[in-house]
Every structure is written in C-alpha cells, then in structure tokens.
Design a protein around this motif. Structure first.
Motif, PDB file in Angstrom:
ATOM      1  N   SER A  83       0.845  -1.254   0.258  1.00  0.00           N
ATOM      2  CA  SER A  83       0.195  -0.460   0.032  1.00  0.00           C
ATOM      3  C   SER A  83       1.400   0.843   0.262  1.00  0.00           C
ATOM      4  O   SER A  83       2.507   1.247   0.213  1.00  0.00           O
ATOM      5  CB  SER A  83      -1.234   0.123   1.477  1.00  0.00           C
ATOM      6  OG  SER A  83      -1.828  -1.107   1.285  1.00  0.00           O
ATOM      7  N   HIS A  84       0.416   2.248  -1.339  1.00  0.00           N
ATOM      8  CA  HIS A  84       1.299   3.686  -0.929  1.00  0.00           C
ATOM      9  C   HIS A  84       0.543   4.694  -1.088  1.00  0.00           C
ATOM     10  O   HIS A  84      -0.593   4.260  -0.915  1.00  0.00           O
ATOM     11  CB  HIS A  84       2.212   3.455  -1.832  1.00  0.00           C
ATOM     12  CG  HIS A  84       3.241   2.475  -2.179  1.00  0.00           C
ATOM     13  ND1 HIS A  84       3.705   2.654  -0.705  1.00  0.00           N
ATOM     14  CD2 HIS A  84       3.495   1.369  -3.135  1.00  0.00           C
ATOM     15  CE1 HIS A  84       5.273   1.008  -1.333  1.00  0.00           C
ATOM     16  NE2 HIS A  84       4.481   0.893  -2.533  1.00  0.00           N
ATOM     17  N   CYS A 123       5.864   9.573  -0.625  1.00  0.00           N
ATOM     18  CA  CYS A 123       4.537   8.445  -0.019  1.00  0.00           C
ATOM     19  C   CYS A 123       4.507   7.753   1.963  1.00  0.00           C
ATOM     20  O   CYS A 123       6.002   7.947   1.945  1.00  0.00           O
ATOM     21  CB  CYS A 123       4.953   6.930  -0.161  1.00  0.00           C
ATOM     22  SG  CYS A 123       4.315   5.742   0.224  1.00  0.00           S
ATOM     23  N   MET A 133      10.863   7.353  -1.544  1.00  0.00           N
ATOM     24  CA  MET A 133       9.372   7.328  -2.321  1.00  0.00           C
ATOM     25  C   MET A 133       9.626   8.834  -1.643  1.00  0.00           C
ATOM     26  O   MET A 133       8.873   9.242  -1.086  1.00  0.00           O
ATOM     27  CB  MET A 133       8.685   6.684  -1.180  1.00  0.00           C
ATOM     28  CG  MET A 133       8.394   4.664  -2.515  1.00  0.00           C
ATOM     29  SD  MET A 133       7.083   3.955  -1.928  1.00  0.00           S
ATOM     30  CE  MET A 133       6.137   4.625  -3.264  1.00  0.00           C
TER      31      MET A 133
HETATM   32 CU   LIG Z   1       4.514   3.840   0.010  1.00  0.00          CU
END
Ligand SMILES: [Cu+2]
Length: 143
Positions: A83-84, A123, A133
């Motif tokens: 999940s992000h 993220c 990220m």
């Molecule tokens: Cu992520």
C-alpha cells in the motif's frame, strides 16, 4: 397480416441482445476504485486541468520533476505490491491524497492549483519516504 418471421421483431431482438452484451462487457471491465477527490471549492473544468500521471512502486515515485503552474490533476496509480499514499508539500499546500493508502492496483486523484516554487512529493506510509519514495518537484514560473 403477420409473416412467421417478423423482420422488425428480429431486429428488435438482435438489438436487445447487443445491448445486453455491451452492458455485461461494461460491467465486467475492471474499474479500479478511485480514491481522493477534488478538495473543497478547488474544482476546475477538465479542459483547464493539466493531467499528470504518477506511478508508485517499492520504493520509487515516477513523476515529472518539472511542472508548469496552474490547476493540476494528479492521477496516482499504485503499481506496487504494498500500500502507498501520495502526499505533497509546497508553497501554501500540505496535502495527503486519501485517508487510507492506495492498495496495489488502486488509483487516486488529487487536484491542486500549483504555484511556482519547490514542492516535495512523498509516500507517507511507514518509512517509505526514507526508502526512496520522495521526489523534489519544481513548478516553473510560467508557460
Ligand atoms: Cu509507500
């Protein structure tokens, strides 16, 4: 007088079958659930929006590093296995796409009126930001 095979009926029946099939096709097409929404009063006509595709995987965000200013629609796709989520911080803005992170395969949309300046996109899930990220974005002064 009616013939045994009424051509009008035949056409109608064929059309009905075609409609039915196209209906089934439309339903079975995989529409990912779209998370996020244009926030508050910040909505723009589609033609005024600059659409930017964002792809997230472990542990990278694929997004242009230079963007023009103006109303922007980020279409974020989680192409990874985990999940992000999508967060952006910059001049007068600090926003996270959705309350719940995007599951693998899910898409989300965020609309922002970008002002010239430096932004950071990342993220916010666990330590994903530190694992790579995170992208520095520059919004240019004009077109
Ligand atoms: Cu992520």
């Amino acid at each position: 007088m009616r013939s045994k095979c009424n051509p009008d009926r035949y056409v109608a029946a064929t059309l009905a079958v075609v409609f039915l099939l196209s209906g089934i096709a439309a339903c079975s097409r995989e529409e990912p659930e779209i998370l996020g929404s244009p926030q508050g009063s910040e909505t723009w006509p589609e033609e005024e929006l600059n659409t930017v595709q964002v792809s997230m995987v472990e542990f990278e965000i694929d997004i242009p590093k230079l963007l023009p200013p103006g109303p922007t629609k980020f279409i974020v796709t989680n192409n990874g296995q985990n999940s992000h989520n999508f967060a952006i911080e910059g001049p007068n803005v600090e926003r996270v796409l959705s309350e719940k992170p995007l599951k693998p395969g899910q898409k989300g949309i965020m609309q922002i009126d970008l002002k010239p300046g430096k932004y950071v996109v990342y993220c916010p899930v666990f330590n994903n930001r530190d694992r790579g990220m995170k992208v520095n974005l520059t919004v240019t002064a004009g077109n």
